[in-house]
Design an enzyme around this catalytic site. Structure first.
Site, short mmCIF file in Angstrom:
data_model
loop_
_atom_site.label_atom_id
_atom_site.label_comp_id
_atom_site.label_asym_id
_atom_site.label_seq_id
_atom_site.Cartn_x
_atom_site.Cartn_y
_atom_site.Cartn_z
N ASP A 11 -0.12 -1.29 -6.54
CA ASP A 11 0.29 -2.58 -6.04
C ASP A 11 1.57 -2.97 -6.79
O ASP A 11 1.88 -2.38 -7.83
CB ASP A 11 -0.83 -3.59 -6.29
CG ASP A 11 -0.41 -5.01 -6.02
OD1 ASP A 11 0.01 -5.30 -4.89
OD2 ASP A 11 -0.48 -5.83 -6.95
N ASP A 13 3.24 -6.80 -7.05
CA ASP A 13 3.17 -8.10 -7.73
C ASP A 13 1.86 -8.23 -8.50
O ASP A 13 0.77 -8.06 -7.95
CB ASP A 13 3.28 -9.24 -6.71
CG ASP A 13 4.66 -9.31 -6.08
OD1 ASP A 13 5.64 -9.41 -6.83
OD2 ASP A 13 4.75 -9.28 -4.84
N ASP A 167 -4.31 -5.51 -9.18
CA ASP A 167 -4.76 -6.65 -9.99
C ASP A 167 -5.58 -7.66 -9.20
O ASP A 167 -5.87 -8.74 -9.72
CB ASP A 167 -3.54 -7.37 -10.59
CG ASP A 167 -2.70 -8.03 -9.51
OD1 ASP A 167 -2.19 -7.30 -8.63
OD2 ASP A 167 -2.56 -9.27 -9.53
#
Length: 217
Positions: A11, A13, A167
């Site tokens: 991922d 961001d 995250d």
């Protein structure tokens, strides 16, 4: 000795770039500008990882399409005013090349748009490290498996030989839906307590810890 995985998918961001606070604040300001109730910080952080339109629609379920479009444009105004000042998390710039040198092919699966991802890849100079990238406007939004399935097919890697690193619960659910393993980064948008029920293979408090784990596996 072979690596633990044949493909690492990241991922962006909240995993590689320290941007979740800026994204959440930009969402809040956009809602205020348009006259909609301001989401809490927790609510704004929850939708990080979704495609932009999907994120705004989730936070304003009663809003019509033109209103959502206005929120999206307001968000872009606030976010783009700050995105050139955003930085990578500590260790990302140093350890990503080491992972590639160790034989790990790297990819990105992100809720960003293609324009947004290309802009940040150029700004950070990391674009050449990734074999393939996929964005939310090129596939269904996370956690639909389409963007990860495209990457797996492009790289000709079996799902069980790939690791999705993210995250958020959206990243981990994406991995489940596509049949890959996952690793959770605890410093981004979603708390570890929310991610643990999705059974990540491991979780890490900083990027160097993830990289060392992969290099020692």
């Amino acid at each position: 000795m072979s690596n633990a995985f044949d493909l690492l998918v990241f991922d962006w961001d909240g995993t590689l770039m320290d941007s979740t606070g800026t994204i959440a604040l930009s969402i809040q300001r956009a809602f205020v500008d348009v006259g909609l109730p301001e989401p809490t910080d927790t609510q704004a952080r929850f939708v990080i990882g979704y495609g932009l339109t999907e994120a705004m629609a989730y936070l304003a379920p009663g809003a019509d399409a033109p209103t959502i479009a206005r929120v999206v444009e307001a968000y872009r105004h606030y976010y783009l005013a700050q995105d050139q000042s955003l930085v990578l998390y500590e260790g990302v710039r140093e350890w990503l090349p080491r992972l590639r040198e160790a034989g790990y092919p790297l990819a990105v699966a992100t809720g960003k748009s293609r324009v947004g991802l290309d802009r940040v890849l150029a700004h950070t100079g990391l674009g050449e490290l990734f074999e393939v990238t996929r964005t939310a406007d090129e596939a269904f939004s996370k956690p639909h498996p389409a963007m990860l399935e495209y990457i797996l097919d492009y790289m000709d890697v079996a799902p069980e030989r790939a690791l999705m690193v993210g995250d958020t619960t959206h990243d981990l659910q994406l991995a489940i839906n596509a049949g890959t393993r996952s690793a959770a980064m605890t410093y981004g948008a979603h708390p570890l307590a929310d991610m643990l029920p999705l059974s990540p293979l491991a979780h890490f408090d900083d990027f160097p810890a993830l990289a060392r784990w992969l290099l020692e596996a």
